[in-house]
Design an enzyme around this catalytic site. Structure first.
Site, PDB file in Angstrom:
ATOM      1  N   HIS A 295       0.781  -1.409   0.056  1.00  0.00           N
ATOM      2  CA  HIS A 295      -0.100   0.163  -0.024  1.00  0.00           C
ATOM      3  C   HIS A 295       0.882   1.271   0.084  1.00  0.00           C
ATOM      4  O   HIS A 295       0.340   2.540  -0.192  1.00  0.00           O
ATOM      5  CB  HIS A 295      -0.874   0.061   1.133  1.00  0.00           C
ATOM      6  CG  HIS A 295      -1.965  -0.804   1.308  1.00  0.00           C
ATOM      7  ND1 HIS A 295      -2.886  -1.213   0.210  1.00  0.00           N
ATOM      8  CD2 HIS A 295      -2.197  -2.035   2.056  1.00  0.00           C
ATOM      9  CE1 HIS A 295      -3.706  -2.406   0.404  1.00  0.00           C
ATOM     10  NE2 HIS A 295      -3.256  -2.732   1.484  1.00  0.00           N
TER      11      HIS A 295
ATOM     12  N   ASP B 101      -2.062 -10.706  -2.498  1.00  0.00           N
ATOM     13  CA  ASP B 101      -3.006 -10.337  -1.194  1.00  0.00           C
ATOM     14  C   ASP B 101      -4.155  -9.974  -1.359  1.00  0.00           C
ATOM     15  O   ASP B 101      -4.621  -9.574  -2.447  1.00  0.00           O
ATOM     16  CB  ASP B 101      -2.168  -8.989  -0.619  1.00  0.00           C
ATOM     17  CG  ASP B 101      -2.485  -8.312   0.769  1.00  0.00           C
ATOM     18  OD1 ASP B 101      -1.821  -8.797   1.759  1.00  0.00           O
ATOM     19  OD2 ASP B 101      -3.682  -7.914   0.559  1.00  0.00           O
TER      20      ASP B 101
ATOM     21  N   HIS C 194      -5.933  -7.393  -0.703  1.00  0.00           N
ATOM     22  CA  HIS C 194      -6.262  -6.140  -0.942  1.00  0.00           C
ATOM     23  C   HIS C 194      -5.361  -5.659  -2.145  1.00  0.00           C
ATOM     24  O   HIS C 194      -4.398  -6.216  -2.471  1.00  0.00           O
ATOM     25  CB  HIS C 194      -5.641  -5.232   0.309  1.00  0.00           C
ATOM     26  CG  HIS C 194      -6.458  -5.702   1.522  1.00  0.00           C
ATOM     27  ND1 HIS C 194      -5.782  -6.475   2.669  1.00  0.00           N
ATOM     28  CD2 HIS C 194      -7.801  -5.123   2.084  1.00  0.00           C
ATOM     29  CE1 HIS C 194      -6.865  -6.459   3.503  1.00  0.00           C
ATOM     30  NE2 HIS C 194      -7.869  -5.864   3.204  1.00  0.00           N
TER      31      HIS C 194
ATOM     32  N   ASP D  96      -4.325 -12.897   3.404  1.00  0.00           N
ATOM     33  CA  ASP D  96      -5.576 -12.242   3.885  1.00  0.00           C
ATOM     34  C   ASP D  96      -6.900 -12.892   3.115  1.00  0.00           C
ATOM     35  O   ASP D  96      -7.921 -12.505   3.280  1.00  0.00           O
ATOM     36  CB  ASP D  96      -5.583 -10.984   4.359  1.00  0.00           C
ATOM     37  CG  ASP D  96      -4.846 -10.096   3.299  1.00  0.00           C
ATOM     38  OD1 ASP D  96      -4.672 -10.780   2.235  1.00  0.00           O
ATOM     39  OD2 ASP D  96      -4.652  -8.956   3.604  1.00  0.00           O
TER      40      ASP D  96
HETATM   41  C1  OKP Z   1      -3.086  -4.372   4.427  1.00  0.00           C
HETATM   42  B1  OKP Z   1      -2.609  -5.452   3.610  1.00  0.00           B
HETATM   43  C2  OKP Z   1     -10.962  -3.331   7.535  1.00  0.00           C
HETATM   44  C3  OKP Z   1      -9.864  -1.878   7.735  1.00  0.00           C
HETATM   45  C4  OKP Z   1      -8.743  -2.229   6.652  1.00  0.00           C
HETATM   46  C5  OKP Z   1      -6.608  -1.614   6.638  1.00  0.00           C
HETATM   47  C6  OKP Z   1      -6.177  -2.999   6.307  1.00  0.00           C
HETATM   48  C7  OKP Z   1      -4.772  -3.091   5.302  1.00  0.00           C
HETATM   49  C8  OKP Z   1      -4.443  -4.333   4.844  1.00  0.00           C
HETATM   50  N1  OKP Z   1     -11.953  -3.247   8.396  1.00  0.00           N
HETATM   51  N2  OKP Z   1      -7.732  -1.633   7.427  1.00  0.00           N
HETATM   52  O1  OKP Z   1      -2.815  -5.587   2.196  1.00  0.00           O
HETATM   53  O2  OKP Z   1      -3.008  -6.657   4.061  1.00  0.00           O
HETATM   54 ZN    ZN Z   2      -4.054  -7.312   2.567  1.00  0.00          ZN
END
Ligand code: OKP
Ligand code: ZN
Length: 365
Positions: free
Chosen positions: A181, A218, A220, A306
């Site tokens: 990120h 990932d 995200h 994740d």
């Molecule tokens: C980082 B990586 C969800 C809130 C999300 C931040 C997530 C960061 C993910 N309720 N907060 O991509 O695993």
């Molecule tokens: Zn993630």
């Protein structure tokens, strides 16, 4: 060939980054990107004897500064001390303000910069600066964050160097904090330095690798990696991620890259609730089409788990055995691969899920 020969790059300095809390849904909750994640991964790696665990070399700030701005690096280095000095919470830096520099469309902002100074810009002082350099409430800078993030970048760089130097087929860079990120001058999403991007830039510009493909698995979208390479045809960036989830304003299919990079950014958003079979099919398909067409000499995998069913923040339903299939799909490229650790927050199972990817890769290559 034995299966237990994938080197693991690891430094215990990740423990220096240990903010107690993050802000979620308007409440302070325990920091989910915790040191225990790495303990779980290490114990699975050791139990299955994946490969030798080695300490990183130190390549200095140069390769980090090739990706991130020097103002941003200085910010990360000084933010905590400055924050505490003006009375900030010693648990970590949380922005009071947001500099709103069109996070959703930074590209357009760059082409057409607004004719005014932001009220909280680089000159906003210890309270204003966090709003300029951090895009959310999870990129918490605590006392040892800079050192840990610096070390995570060195872990990724060492992985890149060893992959080439030892002609290895696979290396695992056990980075923490994660990186995908982190943009050129923005932290957030538990990320500070973009470890994968730093390693990739080093592979291309220092180690002179012709074509690198990044496969970001990932849950995200890796907005940082996308932004850093958006105008480059090398690397190819491919991301599979939860559609319309965090980081929300990035990751659509029509974000394809710009200028020389047009066509070299590939987003594959998948619906919430995606299960093993659909996920593995989507991954194998993108590998067999876009990645194979690109014909990379090195692959860098942004390895997040994740996507796991019991992950506290991911929206997919992958099972632990699916990660063996993911490793197998990645091995089908028959290309030397650097795995760079990203997310995964089901602390109990993260170790087995990560080790399954690596063993799945090893067993089939
Ligand atoms: C980082 B990586 C969800 C809130 C999300 C931040 C997530 C960061 C993910 N309720 N907060 O991509 O695993
Ligand atoms: Zn993630």
């Amino acid at each position: 060939r034995q299966i237990n020969e994938m080197k693991v790059i690891y430094s215990e300095k990740h423990c220096l980054h240990n903010p107690p809390k993050e802000f979620e849904l308007g409440r302070f909750v325990p920091y989910k990107e915790c040191t225990g994640r790495v303990d779980s991964i290490l114990s699975s790696l050791r139990a299955r004897n994946l490969g030798e665990i080695v300490a990183p070399n130190d390549y200095g700030l140069g390769p980090i500064a090739a990706v991130h701005s020097k103002e941003f690096i200085a910010y990360l280095q000084n933010a905590y001390e400055e924050w505490v000095k003006v009375g900030g919470n010693p648990e970590g830096v949380f922005p009071d303000v947001s500099a709103v520099r069109d996070f959703a469309n930074l590209r357009k902002w760059k082409q057409n910069p607004p004719q005014r100074n932001f009220p909280y810009s680089r000159d906003g002082g210890p309270l204003g600066r966090p709003g300029y350099y951090c895009f959310d409430m999870t990129g918490v800078i605590a006392e040892g964050t800079f050192q840990a993030a610096y070390e995570a970048a060195q872990v990724a760089l060492t992985g890149a160097e060893l992959l080439i130097e030892e002609k290895a087929h696979g290396i695992f860079a056990l980075c923490r904090p994660p990186g995908h990120h982190a943009q050129r001058d923005l932290c957030g999403g538990y990320c500070f330095f973009n470890n994968a991007a730093i390693a990739v830039r080093h592979l291309i510009h220092v180690l002179k690798v012709g074509r690198v493909a990044i496969i970001d698995i990932d849950y995200h979208h890796g907005n940082g990696t996308q932004e850093i390479f958006y105008e480059n045809s090398n690397p190819l960036y491919v991301s599979l991620h939860g559609a319309l989830d965090y980081p929300f304003y990035w990751g659509a299919e029509d974000e394809v890259g710009e200028n020389e990079g047009a066509g070299f950014n590939v987003n594959v958003p998948l619906k919430m609730g995606t299960q093993d079979k659909e996920y593995i099919e989507a991954l194998q398909t993108i590998i067999d089409t876009r990645v194979k067409e690109y014909n990379p000499q090195i692959v860098v995998v942004s390895l997040g788990v994740d996507t796991y069913a019991n992950d506290p923040i991911g929206g997919f339903f992958l099972t632990t055995p699916a990660y063996i299939q993911i490793g197998r799909a990645l091995s089908s490229l028959r290309c030397p691969t650097l795995f760079v650790m990203e997310g995964g927050y089901a602390v109990e199972e993260i170790g087995d899920n990560v080790t399954n990817v690596l063993q799945g890769f090893e067993n089939y290559i």
